[in-house]
Design a protein around this motif. Structure first.
Motif, PDB file in Angstrom:
ATOM      1  N   LEU A   1     -27.616  31.780 -18.067  1.00 38.18           N
ATOM      2  CA  LEU A   1     -26.714  32.811 -17.556  1.00 38.18           C
ATOM      3  C   LEU A   1     -26.197  33.696 -18.690  1.00 38.18           C
ATOM      4  O   LEU A   1     -26.073  34.913 -18.528  1.00 38.18           O
ATOM      5  CB  LEU A   1     -25.544  32.179 -16.798  1.00 38.18           C
ATOM      6  N   ARG A   2     -25.914  33.097 -19.847  1.00 35.51           N
ATOM      7  CA  ARG A   2     -25.467  33.873 -21.006  1.00 35.51           C
ATOM      8  C   ARG A   2     -26.546  34.864 -21.442  1.00 35.51           C
ATOM      9  O   ARG A   2     -26.242  36.011 -21.798  1.00 35.51           O
ATOM     10  CB  ARG A   2     -25.115  32.957 -22.177  1.00 35.51           C
ATOM     11  N   VAL A   3     -27.793  34.432 -21.428  1.00 34.35           N
ATOM     12  CA  VAL A   3     -28.894  35.312 -21.822  1.00 34.35           C
ATOM     13  C   VAL A   3     -28.953  36.524 -20.895  1.00 34.35           C
ATOM     14  O   VAL A   3     -29.070  37.666 -21.351  1.00 34.35           O
ATOM     15  CB  VAL A   3     -30.233  34.543 -21.838  1.00 34.35           C
ATOM     16  N   VAL A   4     -28.850  36.296 -19.593  1.00 31.90           N
ATOM     17  CA  VAL A   4     -28.894  37.403 -18.631  1.00 31.90           C
ATOM     18  C   VAL A   4     -27.659  38.287 -18.792  1.00 31.90           C
ATOM     19  O   VAL A   4     -27.753  39.517 -18.781  1.00 31.90           O
ATOM     20  CB  VAL A   4     -29.028  36.889 -17.187  1.00 31.90           C
ATOM     21  N   ARG A   5     -26.495  37.665 -18.951  1.00 31.15           N
ATOM     22  CA  ARG A   5     -25.261  38.439 -19.145  1.00 31.15           C
ATOM     23  C   ARG A   5     -25.345  39.310 -20.392  1.00 31.15           C
ATOM     24  O   ARG A   5     -25.006  40.488 -20.376  1.00 31.15           O
ATOM     25  CB  ARG A   5     -24.069  37.475 -19.248  1.00 31.15           C
ATOM     26  N   ASP A   6     -25.827  38.728 -21.487  1.00 34.69           N
ATOM     27  CA  ASP A   6     -25.936  39.477 -22.743  1.00 34.69           C
ATOM     28  C   ASP A   6     -26.945  40.616 -22.627  1.00 34.69           C
ATOM     29  O   ASP A   6     -26.727  41.713 -23.161  1.00 34.69           O
ATOM     30  CB  ASP A   6     -26.294  38.547 -23.899  1.00 34.69           C
ATOM     31  N   ALA A   7     -28.042  40.372 -21.918  1.00 30.56           N
ATOM     32  CA  ALA A   7     -29.034  41.428 -21.699  1.00 30.56           C
ATOM     33  C   ALA A   7     -28.439  42.535 -20.827  1.00 30.56           C
ATOM     34  O   ALA A   7     -28.689  43.726 -21.068  1.00 30.56           O
ATOM     35  CB  ALA A   7     -30.291  40.851 -21.057  1.00 30.56           C
ATOM     36  N   ALA A   8     -27.632  42.151 -19.829  1.00 21.89           N
ATOM     37  CA  ALA A   8     -26.974  43.143 -18.976  1.00 21.89           C
ATOM     38  C   ALA A   8     -25.989  43.980 -19.788  1.00 21.89           C
ATOM     39  O   ALA A   8     -25.902  45.199 -19.596  1.00 21.89           O
ATOM     40  CB  ALA A   8     -26.269  42.453 -17.810  1.00 21.89           C
ATOM     41  N   LEU A   9     -25.267  43.354 -20.704  1.00 22.38           N
ATOM     42  CA  LEU A   9     -24.349  44.088 -21.564  1.00 22.38           C
ATOM     43  C   LEU A   9     -25.118  45.078 -22.438  1.00 22.38           C
ATOM     44  O   LEU A   9     -24.748  46.254 -22.535  1.00 22.38           O
ATOM     45  CB  LEU A   9     -23.530  43.136 -22.426  1.00 22.38           C
ATOM     46  N   ALA A  10     -26.196  44.630 -23.056  1.00 21.60           N
ATOM     47  CA  ALA A  10     -26.989  45.514 -23.907  1.00 21.60           C
ATOM     48  C   ALA A  10     -27.559  46.684 -23.103  1.00 21.60           C
ATOM     49  O   ALA A  10     -27.545  47.837 -23.560  1.00 21.60           O
ATOM     50  CB  ALA A  10     -28.117  44.730 -24.577  1.00 21.60           C
ATOM     51  N   GLU A  11     -28.022  46.407 -21.899  1.00 17.62           N
ATOM     52  CA  GLU A  11     -28.560  47.465 -21.042  1.00 17.62           C
ATOM     53  C   GLU A  11     -27.459  48.435 -20.623  1.00 17.62           C
ATOM     54  O   GLU A  11     -27.672  49.654 -20.598  1.00 17.62           O
ATOM     55  CB  GLU A  11     -29.235  46.863 -19.810  1.00 17.62           C
ATOM     56  N   ALA A  12     -26.277  47.930 -20.308  1.00 17.29           N
ATOM     57  CA  ALA A  12     -25.162  48.800 -19.926  1.00 17.29           C
ATOM     58  C   ALA A  12     -24.764  49.711 -21.091  1.00 17.29           C
ATOM     59  O   ALA A  12     -24.509  50.906 -20.880  1.00 17.29           O
ATOM     60  CB  ALA A  12     -23.970  47.970 -19.462  1.00 17.29           C
ATOM     61  N   VAL A  13     -24.735  49.172 -22.279  1.00 17.59           N
ATOM     62  CA  VAL A  13     -24.413  49.993 -23.463  1.00 17.59           C
ATOM     63  C   VAL A  13     -25.475  51.070 -23.648  1.00 17.59           C
ATOM     64  O   VAL A  13     -25.162  52.242 -23.892  1.00 17.59           O
ATOM     65  CB  VAL A  13     -24.267  49.100 -24.713  1.00 17.59           C
ATOM     66  N   ARG A  14     -26.738  50.694 -23.499  1.00 16.35           N
ATOM     67  CA  ARG A  14     -27.840  51.656 -23.665  1.00 16.35           C
ATOM     68  C   ARG A  14     -27.739  52.766 -22.610  1.00 16.35           C
ATOM     69  O   ARG A  14     -27.833  53.951 -22.950  1.00 16.35           O
ATOM     70  CB  ARG A  14     -29.181  50.945 -23.550  1.00 16.35           C
TER      71      ARG A  14
END
Length: 176
Positions: free
Chosen positions: A158-171
């Motif tokens: 879940l952390r991996v998906v959350r962190d990827a979602a954060l990176a995508e949101a920033v992008r």
């Protein structure tokens, strides 16, 4: 671009109501505003706020049902200007991670009810559609109930998906 997730506090009430207002009439009925205001005044569980440059941009919470092996998500929403920016996915997986790591005793399922328009978002994020209720909402709208099985994942996943979602949101936000 600074995007962060933090706990909701009472001082955020007006900002959350403003986020709600940006989603009228497509995602919520105007009559739901009173229900949201009551929820904000007496939260049934933890609630989170996603901020962009320190300003509230998305809101949602969850409650763990003590007598059942589940938690229920409530009021997931992003301000209309951030639709498609990834804040909803970030908020969703932050809430799933919270449930997975803080429910005591641990709970297996996370459930949500939503409209047919929003249901595909949850299904894309790994939720299973469990029932469809024609006129399931008092407004007459159809309700989709969905669930996420926490036993099928781990907090680390879940952390991996959350962190990827954060990176995508920033992008995405940087391009907006």
């Amino acid at each position: 671009m600074t995007i962060a997730v933090r706990p909701y506090v009472a001082d955020d009430r007006a900002a959350v109501l403003a986020i709600f207002d940006t989603n009228l009439p497509d995602y919520f009925a105007a009559s739901d505003r009173t229900w949201l205001a009551e929820t904000l005044d007496e939260l049934d569980g933890p609630a989170l706020l996603v901020t962009v440059h320190g300003l509230p941009a998305a809101f949602g919470g969850y409650e763990v049902w003590d007598d059942y092996n589940k938690a229920l998500l409530f009021w997931g929403m992003a301000a209309r200007r951030y639709h498609g920016a990834g804040l909803g996915k970030l908020l969703l997986f932050e809430r799933l991670l919270h449930v997975a790591t803080s429910a005591d005793p641990p709970t297996r399922y996370v459930t949500v009810d939503t409209s047919p328009m929003v249901s595909p978002f949850f299904q894309h994020c790994g939720f299973e559609l469990t029932s469809v209720w024609p006129q399931g909402y008092r407004s007459g709208g159809t309700m989709h109930e969905l669930r996420y099985d926490l036993a099928a994942t781990t907090p680390d996943a879940l952390r991996v998906v959350r962190d990827a979602a954060l990176a995508e949101a920033v992008r995405r936000a940087a391009k907006a």
